[in-house]
Design a protein around this motif. Sequence first.
Motif, short mmCIF file in Angstrom:
data_model
loop_
_atom_site.label_atom_id
_atom_site.label_comp_id
_atom_site.label_asym_id
_atom_site.label_seq_id
_atom_site.Cartn_x
_atom_site.Cartn_y
_atom_site.Cartn_z
N THR A 62 54.42 46.46 52.98
CA THR A 62 53.04 46.17 53.40
C THR A 62 52.82 44.67 53.37
O THR A 62 53.61 43.90 52.82
CB THR A 62 52.04 46.85 52.47
OG1 THR A 62 52.23 46.38 51.13
CG2 THR A 62 52.21 48.36 52.50
N THR A 66 50.38 44.90 58.35
CA THR A 66 49.03 45.30 57.95
C THR A 66 48.02 44.26 58.46
O THR A 66 48.29 43.06 58.37
CB THR A 66 48.93 45.37 56.41
OG1 THR A 66 50.09 46.01 55.89
CG2 THR A 66 47.69 46.11 55.98
N THR A 132 47.62 44.66 49.51
CA THR A 132 49.01 44.82 49.94
C THR A 132 49.87 43.89 49.10
O THR A 132 49.44 42.80 48.73
CB THR A 132 49.21 44.50 51.43
OG1 THR A 132 48.75 43.17 51.70
CG2 THR A 132 48.46 45.48 52.31
#
Length: 427
Positions: A62, A66, A132
């Motif tokens: 991530t 993202t 993240t």
Amino acid sequence: MAEKKQTGPKTGLSRRAALGSAASLVAVAGAASAGYAWGAHSEEGEQQNASDSYDFHGDHQTGIETPAQDRMHFASLNVKVKDRDELQELFEDWTTAARQLMAGQPVGREKPYQAPPDDTGEAMDLSAAHLTLTFGLGRSLFVDADGNDRLGLKDKMPPALIEIPKMSGDMLEENRSGGDLCIQACADDPQVAVHAVRNLVRIARGRAVIAWSQLGFGRTSSTSTSQVTPRNLFGFKDGTANLKTEDPELLDQHVWASSSNSEGSPDWMTGGSYCATRRIAMMIEPWDRAPLQEQEEIVGRTKKEGAPLSGGGEFDEPDFSMQGKTGPIIPADSHVRLMHPDQNKGVQMLRRGYNYTDGTDGLGHLDAGLFFIAYVCDPRTHFVPLLQTMMKSDAMSEYLRHTGSALFAVPPGVKDENDFLASGLFA
């Protein structure tokens, strides 16, 4: 990564609620002193927390594809471990903690009252805030300055994990550059990002120490077509032509490493990427004294709308052939022209940079600028050539000072509960 489907209320389960729930369960079990995994949620709690959390597992880490959040805490660490087994243990511990952090749960286990808690607690009342976490490995993890094998991993080092060549005009500071490992934490809430890095560094105690870190605010690039183009500290829209993550073919071509787009890429890096960072101080005061026309000619776009000087709207393609009274309407040394894919063999980077302000420089000037972050499939082809062009020819360089630099190999994602960070490196 796709965001988890929401099936509960729109507010995520707070960390305070998670702690309260954990304490209740422990009391019922009568085993508080024995320890209990923090963040054990009911199904209803997991549904609530899903509203502002991302799934930790996937083919890629991530924090790359993202949508860029508004806050960032980036940390570089140097390892103290002596062999690859100790390094693997650290990665396994980080994997467990990252799962908890991204789910909005406290890290670690409950301890007896007389012992320090595993979680530092400053994010108890906060939700996951779309946190993240992205982890990278520096060249110095594999080899020392003399090229010697540090941890028995030299033969696993990707050829693309190079030393960034010294650039003309570099003013790099050692305490803002390099590192064996990196952690990038991005979130909607700055305290959530800081909490994540703080606890991961704490978990690494005795095995890795922080070398330098950088806080960032106000993303300086759009990574999704759904995002409005932000502005940098020069006041211009930034990242209009940035690669957008809705195009998987472009990501495969320019971001995700493989043997087809990164020569010599090892199998354990397939699906990973390379994170290039530069701490770029902006000469705010001289820039603010420059006439608007000069500013726009340096950038190659209008300041208000962000449109190319050749005309049209923000997202219209610039016409580099259009002539003005004294030459190209978009100057040859403008930032837009020099960095445009059409001028660089079609090469693109996925930029995820942030603004920063770190007080003053001691001379009454703002210490502010851009913490540049870009993800590429191979820095040899997708980063270094563009950096060289910018440092040598870009008119904007007059107002910039590069004070930090680092490059990290970012392994692919953790596939499932039985996997761990960079597991392929140890296969």
